[in-house]
Design a protein around this motif. Structure first.
Motif, PDB file in Angstrom:
ATOM      1  N   GLU A  74       7.491   1.502   4.019  1.00 60.75           N
ATOM      2  CA  GLU A  74       7.367   0.311   5.675  1.00 60.75           C
ATOM      3  C   GLU A  74       7.642  -1.015   4.576  1.00 60.75           C
ATOM      4  O   GLU A  74       6.863  -1.514   3.973  1.00 60.75           O
ATOM      5  CB  GLU A  74       5.408   0.678   5.983  1.00 60.75           C
ATOM      6  CG  GLU A  74       5.505  -0.237   6.583  1.00 60.75           C
ATOM      7  CD  GLU A  74       3.817  -0.674   6.901  1.00 60.75           C
ATOM      8  OE1 GLU A  74       3.340   0.700   6.209  1.00 60.75           O
ATOM      9  OE2 GLU A  74       3.200  -0.791   8.094  1.00 60.75           O
ATOM     10  N   TYR A 105       9.699   1.229  10.102  1.00 60.34           N
ATOM     11  CA  TYR A 105       9.287   1.708   9.430  1.00 60.34           C
ATOM     12  C   TYR A 105      11.153   2.656   8.757  1.00 60.34           C
ATOM     13  O   TYR A 105      11.848   2.991   9.280  1.00 60.34           O
ATOM     14  CB  TYR A 105       8.456   2.853   9.441  1.00 60.34           C
ATOM     15  CG  TYR A 105       7.247   2.788   9.301  1.00 60.34           C
ATOM     16  CD1 TYR A 105       6.057   3.425   8.527  1.00 60.34           C
ATOM     17  CD2 TYR A 105       6.481   1.527  10.380  1.00 60.34           C
ATOM     18  CE1 TYR A 105       4.847   3.228   8.009  1.00 60.34           C
ATOM     19  CE2 TYR A 105       5.167   1.898  10.313  1.00 60.34           C
ATOM     20  CZ  TYR A 105       4.562   1.997   9.613  1.00 60.34           C
ATOM     21  OH  TYR A 105       3.106   2.121   9.234  1.00 60.34           O
ATOM     22  N   HIS A 137       0.842  -1.204   0.386  1.00 63.59           N
ATOM     23  CA  HIS A 137      -0.089   0.096   0.111  1.00 63.59           C
ATOM     24  C   HIS A 137       0.885   1.185  -0.201  1.00 63.59           C
ATOM     25  O   HIS A 137       2.273   1.073   0.181  1.00 63.59           O
ATOM     26  CB  HIS A 137      -0.725   0.010   1.646  1.00 63.59           C
ATOM     27  CG  HIS A 137      -0.165   0.177   2.789  1.00 63.59           C
ATOM     28  ND1 HIS A 137      -0.389  -1.162   3.357  1.00 63.59           N
ATOM     29  CD2 HIS A 137       0.249   1.260   3.299  1.00 63.59           C
ATOM     30  CE1 HIS A 137       0.496  -0.626   4.623  1.00 63.59           C
ATOM     31  NE2 HIS A 137       1.005   0.849   4.222  1.00 63.59           N
ATOM     32  N   HIS A 154       3.659   6.969   3.124  1.00 63.01           N
ATOM     33  CA  HIS A 154       4.752   5.610   3.124  1.00 63.01           C
ATOM     34  C   HIS A 154       4.585   4.838   1.926  1.00 63.01           C
ATOM     35  O   HIS A 154       3.523   5.155   1.559  1.00 63.01           O
ATOM     36  CB  HIS A 154       5.413   5.431   3.917  1.00 63.01           C
ATOM     37  CG  HIS A 154       3.977   4.695   5.197  1.00 63.01           C
ATOM     38  ND1 HIS A 154       3.332   5.044   5.827  1.00 63.01           N
ATOM     39  CD2 HIS A 154       3.585   3.330   4.614  1.00 63.01           C
ATOM     40  CE1 HIS A 154       2.495   4.457   6.309  1.00 63.01           C
ATOM     41  NE2 HIS A 154       2.555   2.791   5.325  1.00 63.01           N
ATOM     42  N   VAL A 199       0.581   5.053   2.078  1.00 67.66           N
ATOM     43  CA  VAL A 199      -0.352   7.276   2.590  1.00 67.66           C
ATOM     44  C   VAL A 199       0.398   7.810   1.926  1.00 67.66           C
ATOM     45  O   VAL A 199       1.310   8.150   2.042  1.00 67.66           O
ATOM     46  CB  VAL A 199       0.244   6.182   4.271  1.00 67.66           C
ATOM     47  CG1 VAL A 199      -1.008   7.601   4.676  1.00 67.66           C
ATOM     48  CG2 VAL A 199      -0.242   4.542   4.321  1.00 67.66           C
TER      49      VAL A 199
HETATM   50 FE   FE2 Z   1       1.798   1.716   5.521  1.00 67.84          FE
END
Ligand code: FE2
Length: 227
Positions: free
Chosen positions: A170, A160, A60, A122, A62
């Motif tokens: 991450e 992270y 993913h 991230h 962010v």
């Molecule tokens: Fe995340």
């Protein structure tokens, strides 16, 4: 807690596979790769440092935003995604069986986000097993690369890092055996009260893992309290 990984085999050897998961790619870094990665492989073979474990997927990304609703609606429309969990601080969306493919955090929320520039918070990569994440941490630590933040989010155990420009990345491993259990947790009271998670001490977690503590304990929030 039911639903967490059940170690069906000895997960602490390179060739074992966590139940229900594909094996993680192991080293075999192409010769075309150079610089720190290639050097890390050499170091691993020469100094008995854990071998390079590669992520199994990009999970993913962010973004920081001043208007969660606007970017949420835009990305949900563009990707055909749905909201998985949302509060005033953060919104998670997904378009497939991943618990979130994107998230949007409120840039104005007091705390770590407000002083950082840019919109990328991230990107995230998933490791194949908990042991892969530990090996990855240990290898980078030996190369002087340390995480800037280590959090058990509940759904994932996450480390992270920041690249030289401060971009966040991450590396995570799933804490639940199934996505259904993960989504159930994300819609439950614990996650509603604390959607960010609990900090952990990576060295303590690694030490516990190396001595063979049960994986079902290690993936729990609070398993390796940060000082
Ligand atoms: Fe995340």
């Amino acid at each position: 807690m039911s639903g967490v990984h059940r170690p069906g085999a000895d997960l602490r050897t390179p060739d074992t596979v966590e139940a229900g998961r594909p094996p993680s790619p192991l080293t075999a870094v192409p010769e075309r790769l150079s610089g720190r990665v290639a050097r890390g492989v050499v170091m691993a073979s020469q100094a008995n440092i854990p071998q390079v474990r590669l992520p199994t997927k990009m999970a993913h990304c962010v973004f920081r935003t001043d208007d969660i609703a606007a970017v949420r609606d835009w990305w949900c429309t563009v990707l055909g995604a749905q909201v998985v969990h949302e509060n005033e601080f953060i919104c998670f969306i997904s378009y497939d069986d991943e618990h979130h493919r994107m998230a949007f955090v409120n840039r104005g929320q007091p705390g770590r986000y407000e002083s950082r520039k840019g919109t990328l918070e991230h990107i995230a990569y998933t490791m194949g097993t908990f042991g892969d994440l530990m090996d990855h941490y240990e290898r980078l630590r030996a190369d002087g690369i340390l995480p800037v933040r280590t959090i058990n989010h509940g759904p994932t155990t996450s480390m992270y890092y920041a690249d030289p420009d401060g971009n966040g990345v991450e590396f995570q491993v799933e804490n639940f055996a199934t996505m259904a259990e993960c989504i159930e947790f994300m819609n439950g009271p614990v996650f509603a009260q604390n959607p960010i998670g609990v900090l952990f001490d990576a060295d303590v977690l690694l030490e516990r893992f190396r001595r063979g503590d049960p994986l079902a304990e290690l993936v729990q929030q609070g398993s390796a309290p940060a000082a």
